[in-house]
Design an enzyme around this catalytic site. Structure first.
Site, mmCIF file in Angstrom:
data_model
loop_
_atom_site.group_PDB
_atom_site.id
_atom_site.type_symbol
_atom_site.label_atom_id
_atom_site.label_comp_id
_atom_site.label_asym_id
_atom_site.label_seq_id
_atom_site.Cartn_x
_atom_site.Cartn_y
_atom_site.Cartn_z
ATOM 1 N N GLU A 65 -8.330 -7.273 5.078
ATOM 2 C CA GLU A 65 -7.542 -8.405 4.369
ATOM 3 C C GLU A 65 -6.643 -9.326 5.573
ATOM 4 O OE1 GLU A 65 -5.181 -6.194 1.595
ATOM 5 O OE2 GLU A 65 -7.194 -5.322 0.796
ATOM 6 N N TYR B 207 0.663 -1.187 0.043
ATOM 7 C CA TYR B 207 0.152 -0.020 0.162
ATOM 8 C C TYR B 207 0.944 1.227 0.036
ATOM 9 C CZ TYR B 207 -4.539 -2.380 0.546
ATOM 10 O OH TYR B 207 -5.616 -3.350 0.308
ATOM 11 N N SER C 176 -14.141 -18.753 -10.694
ATOM 12 C CA SER C 176 -14.958 -19.504 -9.699
ATOM 13 C C SER C 176 -15.099 -20.927 -9.446
ATOM 14 C CB SER C 176 -16.585 -19.059 -10.025
ATOM 15 O OG SER C 176 -16.801 -17.502 -10.325
ATOM 16 N N THR D 203 -20.834 -19.959 -13.941
ATOM 17 C CA THR D 203 -20.206 -21.310 -13.043
ATOM 18 C C THR D 203 -20.215 -20.913 -11.675
ATOM 19 O OG1 THR D 203 -18.136 -19.439 -13.379
ATOM 20 C CG2 THR D 203 -18.141 -21.527 -14.827
ATOM 21 N N TYR E 290 -14.489 -17.988 -5.399
ATOM 22 C CA TYR E 290 -13.470 -18.337 -6.450
ATOM 23 C C TYR E 290 -12.008 -18.710 -5.823
ATOM 24 C CZ TYR E 290 -12.795 -13.305 -5.465
ATOM 25 O OH TYR E 290 -12.279 -12.044 -5.073
ATOM 26 N N GLN F 93 -8.238 -15.085 -11.461
ATOM 27 C CA GLN F 93 -9.478 -15.927 -10.613
ATOM 28 C C GLN F 93 -10.545 -16.579 -11.391
ATOM 29 O OE1 GLN F 93 -8.966 -12.195 -10.586
ATOM 30 N NE2 GLN F 93 -7.330 -12.669 -8.897
#
Length: 397
Positions: A140, A98, A207, A276, A189, A205
């Site tokens: 996170e 960050y 799913s 999906t 995912y 990513q």
């Protein structure tokens, strides 16, 4: 929340910053990757840089966050932050990154706006950035802490690779070592990371399309994207027995978060490969013997293009109150008994109940059109949820 010192500055400059974000963010990424080329190796998507989607998503999320602080000073946009945090954790974003983003983003803002970026303006937008960054870092950390292991990437072996329609393959993956595996939820995912043509690592990513609520298997269904870098490798080069790097499962679009009330009808409206996550949700409901009214709506180009058609039909047939409505651009190749309508998805034909919880997944124009039709039909906007594959340009808008 935003300080009283910064509030009038953000109010005065938000429109200017927003108007220049499409210029700021490409500069930011170019400058950051020049200084930190390692971030392109398995973290950021080159394809989404080339097509401009990632810069648009970043600029939209920052401006939307700032506007929320002005309009709702006593809260944060939790839905926005949750979606971003899940995507970040699926890529292994760390707290120290960050600071890298901050330094390069604010260089791009100053380079674009020049003398307009006074010390007062820089201080106010710095406050906005770190309010957003600190909120994401906290979310996170919480997501990482819930995982069954402390590793970002673990090895999974391809147990099977089967065609799933005209341009997709379903990969069944099993653990390739003894690392504890996190149980996924239908709708979530995983990221898959692999070396592409020039040896650089790229991650995407996908799913979970079946057996989502399992720690012993990951099933993903991948449509070929000729403009991408990962799906062609998965289609052309990855074979049974190969080992892939796979993340823990992430994603906040699950039944437990958006539609846990079994008394309410559930509508899954999808198009193309967007089926999906819906397939995983339908199979999970069928396996649990759900008595819920479930309405699956799907649109596709043709019968040949349908992905996971057999799995979806079997799951809907197993649900006592399951319904399947199908629309095809052309029904010329549709087998008898499929019951497909020709043309675009028509919400009126499905008679969606106004008290339904709705999950959308598919191309952005499709989801925008269906959402508008649902609201016009009386379904409250708060009951309509969506999943976007790739950078969230809807959020950015």
């Amino acid at each position: 929340m935003l300080s009283e010192k910064s509030r009038p500055v953000i109010e005065a400059t938000a429109d200017v910053v927003a108007a220049h974000m499409d210029e700021i963010t490409p500069k930011f990424y170019a400058h950051m990757f020049e200084a930190h080329p390692e971030l392109l190796n398995g973290v950021f998507s080159r394809a989404n840089q080339r097509n401009g989607e990632q810069p648009k998503a970043l600029s939209g999320s920052i401006v939307r966050f700032a506007v929320h602080l002005l309009e709702h000073p006593n809260s944060l946009p939790e839905a926005v932050l949750s979606r971003i945090a899940h995507k970040h954790t699926s890529l292994g974003i760390t707290e120290d990154q960050y600071q890298i983003v901050y330094e390069n983003l604010f260089w791009a803002i100053a380079d674009t706006l020049g003398e307009a970026v006074t010390d007062e303006v820089a201080e106010a937008w710095t406050e906005v950035y770190w309010l957003m960054a600190d909120a994401l870092i906290k979310l996170e950390k919480g997501l990482y802490a819930k995982q069954a292991n402390t590793k970002m990437w673990t090895p999974w072996r391809v147990e099977s690779k089967e065609p799933a329609g005209a341009s997709a393959f379903t990969f069944r993956l099993v653990p390739a070592d003894d690392t504890p595996a996190t149980v996924g939820e239908p709708g979530q995912y995983v990221s898959v990371r692999l070396p592409v043509a020039d040896g650089l690592l790229q991650a995407r990513q996908y799913s979970l399309s079946s057996d989502a609520a399992s720690a012993d298997v990951r099933v993903i269904t991948v449509k070929r994207d000729d403009g991408g870098e990962v799906s062609p490798v998965l289609h052309d080069s990855v074979q049974v027995g190969d080992v892939l790097e796979v993340s823990n499962p992430y994603g906040d679009l699950t039944l437990s978060t958006v539609s846990a009330d079994e008394e309410r009808p559930l509508v899954l409206a999808t198009a193309g490969i967007g089926i999906t996550p819906a397939a995983a949700i339908l199979q999970d409901l069928a396996a649990r013997g759900s008595q819920r009214r479930v309405i699956a709506l799907h649109a596709d180009r043709s019968a040949a293009a349908l992905t996971l058609a057999d799995e979806v039909r079997a799951a809907v047939d197993a649900l006592p109150r399951g319904e399947l409505h199908l629309w095809l651009g052309s029904t010329a190749d549709a087998p008898e008994g499929l019951g497909a309508r020709e043309g675009r998805m028509d919400i009126a034909q499905a008679r969606v109940p106004q008290d339904a919880d709705v999950v959308l997944c598919g191309p952005l124009p499709f989801m925008q059109a269906v959402r508008s039709a649902l609201i016009e039909a009386g379904v409250p906007a708060t009951q309509i949820h969506y999943e976007v594959f790739g950078p969230d340009l809807w959020l950015a808008a």
